[in-house]
Write a protein that holds these residues in place. Structure first.
Motif, short mmCIF file in Angstrom:
data_model
loop_
_atom_site.label_atom_id
_atom_site.label_comp_id
_atom_site.label_asym_id
_atom_site.label_seq_id
_atom_site.Cartn_x
_atom_site.Cartn_y
_atom_site.Cartn_z
N LEU A 6 0.83 -1.20 0.00
CA LEU A 6 0.00 0.00 0.00
C LEU A 6 0.86 1.25 0.00
CD1 LEU A 6 -2.82 -0.98 2.55
CD2 LEU A 6 -2.88 -1.08 0.05
N THR A 7 1.96 1.22 0.75
CA THR A 7 2.87 2.37 0.78
C THR A 7 3.46 2.61 -0.60
OG1 THR A 7 3.43 1.97 3.10
CG2 THR A 7 4.96 3.30 1.81
N ALA A 8 3.89 1.53 -1.26
CA ALA A 8 4.47 1.66 -2.60
C ALA A 8 3.46 2.19 -3.60
CB ALA A 8 5.01 0.31 -3.06
N VAL A 9 2.21 1.73 -3.48
CA VAL A 9 1.16 2.18 -4.39
C VAL A 9 0.88 3.67 -4.22
CG1 VAL A 9 -1.32 2.02 -4.83
CG2 VAL A 9 0.06 -0.05 -4.73
N ARG A 10 0.85 4.12 -2.94
CA ARG A 10 0.59 5.53 -2.69
C ARG A 10 1.69 6.43 -3.24
NH1 ARG A 10 -1.65 3.68 2.40
NH2 ARG A 10 0.41 3.89 3.37
N GLN A 11 2.88 5.90 -3.38
CA GLN A 11 4.01 6.68 -3.87
C GLN A 11 4.10 6.72 -5.39
OE1 GLN A 11 7.30 4.80 -1.90
NE2 GLN A 11 6.95 5.86 0.04
N GLU A 64 5.93 -0.53 -22.29
CA GLU A 64 6.37 0.31 -21.18
C GLU A 64 5.34 1.39 -20.90
OE1 GLU A 64 8.20 2.00 -18.03
OE2 GLU A 64 8.59 0.05 -18.96
N ALA A 65 4.71 1.92 -21.96
CA ALA A 65 3.65 2.91 -21.78
C ALA A 65 2.45 2.28 -21.06
CB ALA A 65 3.22 3.47 -23.14
N ALA A 66 2.10 1.06 -21.45
CA ALA A 66 1.00 0.36 -20.78
C ALA A 66 1.32 0.11 -19.32
CB ALA A 66 0.71 -0.95 -21.50
N ARG A 67 2.57 -0.25 -19.06
CA ARG A 67 3.00 -0.50 -17.68
C ARG A 67 2.85 0.75 -16.82
NH1 ARG A 67 7.92 -0.01 -15.09
NH2 ARG A 67 8.32 -1.48 -13.40
N GLN A 68 3.23 1.90 -17.37
CA GLN A 68 3.10 3.14 -16.62
C GLN A 68 1.63 3.48 -16.36
OE1 GLN A 68 5.53 6.50 -17.97
NE2 GLN A 68 6.88 5.04 -19.04
N LEU A 69 0.76 3.18 -17.31
CA LEU A 69 -0.67 3.42 -17.12
C LEU A 69 -1.21 2.56 -15.98
CD1 LEU A 69 -1.90 3.56 -20.84
CD2 LEU A 69 -1.87 5.46 -19.21
N VAL A 70 -0.77 1.32 -15.92
CA VAL A 70 -1.21 0.43 -14.85
C VAL A 70 -0.71 0.92 -13.49
CG1 VAL A 70 -1.00 -1.90 -13.89
CG2 VAL A 70 -1.44 -1.61 -16.33
N LEU A 71 0.60 1.19 -13.42
CA LEU A 71 1.19 1.58 -12.14
C LEU A 71 0.57 2.85 -11.59
CD1 LEU A 71 4.97 0.86 -12.80
CD2 LEU A 71 3.37 -0.52 -11.48
N SER A 72 0.30 3.81 -12.44
CA SER A 72 -0.22 5.10 -11.97
C SER A 72 -1.65 4.99 -11.46
CB SER A 72 -0.16 6.13 -13.10
OG SER A 72 -1.02 5.76 -14.16
N ASN A 73 -2.33 3.88 -11.74
CA ASN A 73 -3.72 3.73 -11.32
C ASN A 73 -3.94 2.60 -10.31
OD1 ASN A 73 -5.57 5.64 -13.01
ND2 ASN A 73 -4.10 4.82 -14.49
N LEU A 74 -2.85 2.04 -9.78
CA LEU A 74 -2.99 0.98 -8.78
C LEU A 74 -3.70 1.48 -7.53
CD1 LEU A 74 0.45 -0.86 -8.96
CD2 LEU A 74 -1.75 -1.66 -9.80
N ARG A 75 -3.49 2.76 -7.19
CA ARG A 75 -4.14 3.30 -6.00
C ARG A 75 -5.67 3.31 -6.16
NH1 ARG A 75 -1.60 8.86 -5.24
NH2 ARG A 75 0.10 7.91 -6.40
N ARG A 106 0.98 10.18 -10.07
CA ARG A 106 -0.26 10.25 -10.86
C ARG A 106 0.00 10.97 -12.17
NH1 ARG A 106 -4.64 12.70 -6.96
NH2 ARG A 106 -2.81 13.80 -6.18
N LEU A 107 -0.76 10.62 -13.18
CA LEU A 107 -0.60 11.19 -14.51
C LEU A 107 -1.61 12.30 -14.74
CD1 LEU A 107 -0.29 7.86 -16.55
CD2 LEU A 107 1.59 9.33 -15.80
N THR A 108 -1.19 13.32 -15.46
CA THR A 108 -2.14 14.33 -15.93
C THR A 108 -2.91 13.72 -17.10
OG1 THR A 108 -0.61 15.27 -17.54
CG2 THR A 108 -0.52 16.15 -15.29
#
Length: 285
Positions: free
Chosen positions: A20-25, A48-59, A28-30
């Motif tokens: 949860l700590t890692a996800v909060r960090q 890599e673009a898809a990966r960034q989309l996933v990571l930025s929305n895990l929260r 976020r994307l504009t």
């Protein structure tokens, strides 16, 4: 896609709190950054673009998953299922539609979570004893041969397995329920579409992006406030706690006697401490 999008934080390793700590960090994307990444993935297959989309929305997945905490199922498992839904949403997201990814992804996230809950919650609630679990599997096999039970058959099964007759009927009813697709295609009959889970499990009247923004900001403010409180001196912290957090709030005069100063001095210390807290929250925001 799932292999290429292996996340740097995993619910199966480390602690749930560290996840949860890692996800909060995760940054976020504009809307502009999100659109650019989505176009790179859609038009060029940029994983890599898809990966960034996933990571930025895990929260956002965590935010949605918390709404299912009342089913008695492990929260890490619920979140993991929601993550699968998020990855499916990224794969299908069209940036030209004009909506944010979280607004589009909420359907896929909830669909995966609903499927997990439906598959696991019912049996957990009914088959809680060894006899009931045995009933579940034996009754399922028996019904494949004879269909619905007669009264005598139900009584015989209840006696053989040492369970209540009502439990036999309840299990029979559960086994008789047919599976329904979460989101039936538009060409299905109107009657079948009316009972599809997406009609009664979805949340109405709230924009997912706005809900995430509000929840995330509330948690951010709480973190800032906690940090600011830890930086106060012991006397100032005690004054604020006694004046605002205690069940029986202390008066200025009571605190003045405690610290052997005037009530006016206590008021000044209280105001200074409050000013430091406000400044910390506003400046960091």
């Amino acid at each position: 896609m799932s292999n290429a999008l292996a996340l740097p934080v995993n619910l199966s390793t480390g602690t749930f709190e560290s996840y949860l700590t890692a996800v909060r960090q995760m940054p976020r994307l504009t809307s502009e950054e999100e659109r650019e990444l989505a176009l790179r993935f859609r038009d060029h297959g940029d994983l890599e673009a898809a990966r960034q989309l996933v990571l930025s929305n895990l929260r956002f997945v965590v935010h949605v998953a918390r709404g299912y905490s009342g089913y008695g199922l492990p929260m890490p498992d619920i979140i993991q299922e929601g993550n699968i839904g998020l990855m499916k949403a990224v794969k299908r997201f069209d940036p030209d539609v004009g909506v944010r990814l979280v607004s589009f992804a909420v359907h896929w996230i909830k669909a995966e979570i609903h499927e997990y809950v439906i598959k696991n919650w019912g049996i957990v609630k009914v088959a809680t004893t060894k006899a009931q679990r045995k009933l579940f599997f034996n009754l399922r096999k028996f019904k494949q041969d004879v269909g619905w039970l007669s009264a005598d058959e139900a009584k015989a099964i209840a006696k053989d397995l040492d369970v209540e007759l009502s439990t036999v009927y309840e299990m029979e009813q559960r086994l008789g329920n047919r599976d329904v697709s979460f989101d039936l295609p538009v060409d299905e009959s109107e009657e079948e579409s009316a009972v599809a889970p997406n009609h009664y499990l979805q949340q109405h009247g709230a924009d997912p992006a706005e809900l995430l923004e509000n929840a995330d900001w509330s948690g951010h403010e709480q973190d800032l406030l906690t940090e600011a409180l830890s930086e106060l001196d012991e006397r100032s912290l005690d004054i604020l706690s006694s004046r605002w957090l205690a069940d029986k709030k202390a008066t200025l005069h009571e605190l003045a006697e405690r610290y052997n100063v005037s009530a006016e001095r206590i008021r000044q210390l209280e105001q200074n401490a409050m000013k430091k807290l406000r400044s910390a929250v506003v400046l960091e925001a």
